[in-house]
Design an enzyme around this catalytic site. Sequence first.
Site, PDB file in Angstrom:
ATOM      1  N   ARG A   1     -10.254 -11.528   2.064  1.00  0.00           N
ATOM      2  CA  ARG A   1     -11.098 -12.597   1.517  1.00  0.00           C
ATOM      3  C   ARG A   1     -10.405 -13.945   1.614  1.00  0.00           C
ATOM      4  O   ARG A   1     -11.054 -14.983   1.708  1.00  0.00           O
ATOM      5  CB  ARG A   1     -11.491 -12.247   0.075  1.00  0.00           C
TER       6      ARG A   1
ATOM      7  N   LYS B   1       0.832  -1.196   0.000  1.00  0.00           N
ATOM      8  CA  LYS B   1       0.000   0.000   0.000  1.00  0.00           C
ATOM      9  C   LYS B   1       0.872   1.254   0.000  1.00  0.00           C
ATOM     10  O   LYS B   1       2.015   1.209   0.465  1.00  0.00           O
ATOM     11  CB  LYS B   1      -0.855   0.025   1.276  1.00  0.00           C
TER      12      LYS B   1
HETATM   13  N1  BES Z   1      -7.997  -3.754   4.330  1.00  0.00           N
HETATM   14  C1  BES Z   1      -8.182  -3.408   2.980  1.00  0.00           C
HETATM   15  C2  BES Z   1      -9.484  -2.688   2.712  1.00  0.00           C
HETATM   16  C3  BES Z   1      -9.612  -1.297   3.252  1.00  0.00           C
HETATM   17  C4  BES Z   1      -9.282  -0.221   2.465  1.00  0.00           C
HETATM   18  C5  BES Z   1     -10.088  -1.091   4.503  1.00  0.00           C
HETATM   19  C6  BES Z   1      -9.433   1.051   2.947  1.00  0.00           C
HETATM   20  C7  BES Z   1     -10.238   0.179   4.982  1.00  0.00           C
HETATM   21  C8  BES Z   1      -9.922   1.253   4.199  1.00  0.00           C
HETATM   22  C9  BES Z   1      -8.187  -4.656   2.088  1.00  0.00           C
HETATM   23  O1  BES Z   1      -7.416  -5.704   2.548  1.00  0.00           O
HETATM   24  C10 BES Z   1      -7.651  -4.226   0.775  1.00  0.00           C
HETATM   25  O2  BES Z   1      -6.546  -3.799   0.723  1.00  0.00           O
HETATM   26  N2  BES Z   1      -8.469  -4.338  -0.268  1.00  0.00           N
HETATM   27  C11 BES Z   1      -8.083  -3.928  -1.556  1.00  0.00           C
HETATM   28  C12 BES Z   1      -8.657  -4.910  -2.534  1.00  0.00           C
HETATM   29  C13 BES Z   1      -8.141  -4.736  -3.928  1.00  0.00           C
HETATM   30  C14 BES Z   1      -6.688  -5.106  -4.000  1.00  0.00           C
HETATM   31  C15 BES Z   1      -8.960  -5.618  -4.842  1.00  0.00           C
HETATM   32  C16 BES Z   1      -8.637  -2.528  -1.812  1.00  0.00           C
HETATM   33  O3  BES Z   1      -9.752  -2.237  -1.405  1.00  0.00           O
HETATM   34  O4  BES Z   1      -7.931  -1.732  -2.398  1.00  0.00           O
HETATM   35 ZN    ZN Z   2      -5.403  -5.547   1.947  1.00  0.00          ZN
END
Ligand code: BES
Ligand code: ZN
Length: 498
Positions: A352, A278
Amino acid sequence: MQITLETKPYATLVTDAIVSYVFDDPDPIQGTLAEIDKSGNGILNKLATSAEFSGKPLEMTLIHAPAGLKATRLLLVGAGKRDKFDLATLRKIAGAALRYLKSRSIKKLTFLVRENDLSEDSAQAIAEGAITANFETDKYKSDKKNDKSIETIAIAGYSDKEKSAGEKALNKGRIIAEAQNFARDLVNEPSNLLTPKILAEKAAAMAKESGLSVDILDEKRIADLKMGALLSVAQGGPEPPRMIVVTYTPATPPKPGAPVIGLVGKAVTFDTGGISIKPADGMEKMKYDMAGGATMLGVMRALAALKPNVKVVCVVPSTENMPGGKAQKPGDIQTAMSGKTIEVLNTDAEGRLILADGVHYAKQLGATHLVDAATLTGAIVVALANINVGVFGGADQSWTDKLLASAKAVGEKMWQMPMDDEYREFIKGSFADIQNIGSGKGGGSITGAWFIREFAGDTPWVHLDIAGTAWNDDAKPWLAKGPTGVALRTLVNLAMSY
Ligand code: BES
Ligand code: ZN
Ligand code: ZN
């Protein structure tokens, strides 16, 4: 903070502040308030006609040494329009009043319920509003700005006849709100102080204290059970994963074939994204990526005290998501506990993965009706902001409806999202059974939900995406900045409906 029901007449109450509320109506001073006004030489009417208060939502007017009352202060809170007034508003009013008075170093407050609102549900809502409002996130500050604390709250307006029912409702509110604060406290912990191992220890301690049974699966048992999806996320860092299982069994054993609720919560104690890392900006917030798991543990804590007539199994897969030398890489293929193979195209879609094994294990433990809660996608923040929880259901719409009805009953905003079969195509794998991100453009929250649904199979299932709602970036008048404990009240209500 002590909270009690008070049946003595309000005029005789000795307290630092009496709190009541005023509607945004042409003639706001009526009923109890008109009585107070009469003994107070018409001061409330004067304020209302001078437009010094109008009853707009959460507007505050503090009156010192109110004539005709033994209380030192009278706080009037705006309640908005009478026809829009509901328990959710009352909960917020109680919370906002508490935080307002607390910041002014007041110790004792009495909440005077208006003549038309003297129900048991009101007593419960006020208790919930006040106790969740009293929670602060300054645990690690040496100089506690919010060290000011309210010592006692009394809820007044009820008659002696209503006392025992009111007290029962108040106690229910207290149990639920304290469970919510328990969950919020876990979410607030930074990841260096809340690893999967520590979370499991805290869950076990809570279970023991509450009289729930608990089973903590360590990395060895997780491997023996071939929970390959959970292990694939955990392999990126040195902290071992845990699968936390907490079970509530009602005193009268349920008949064979009775429903068993399975609550599965995502508990990634820190989500760096893994190799699909991230951006640095805002990454600190990812300590709250275990909010789904914390919520489920909080629900169990409340249910242990409220004793519903249904068995509930809570499964919380917990790990960090780190980009270490042994981390999984995009393109890796993993085999979940169910035997399905998964192509990991993005290591940041890890929630997931761990839920795949969590949901499968919950079914193996006998769950017949599943709900999972997860901070799953950023896309749900785009769709619903921080207002509504995203709700995704399986083929059994009646189970989704039951959950939505519970949400409505407790005043938590939730919105059902579409789950058309077409979206399922987005996660068909090229080199394995499924892939962990969608290949189409958009619909990120839906493809995430579909991925989990693959593991729920035919078992009635609802997924709650709480990524937008589990954390408040700014303080609200009724709630501190940070973890909200969202969905807990809904799930407690759902279990209590049995
Ligand atoms: N923990 C994150 C989701 C999230 C994002 C929670 C912002 C709270 C605030 C999750 O594990 C994630 O990173 N999801 C990705 C999925 C994508 C790679 C398909 C996302 O939402 O960017
Ligand atoms: Zn994530
Ligand atoms: Zn995550």
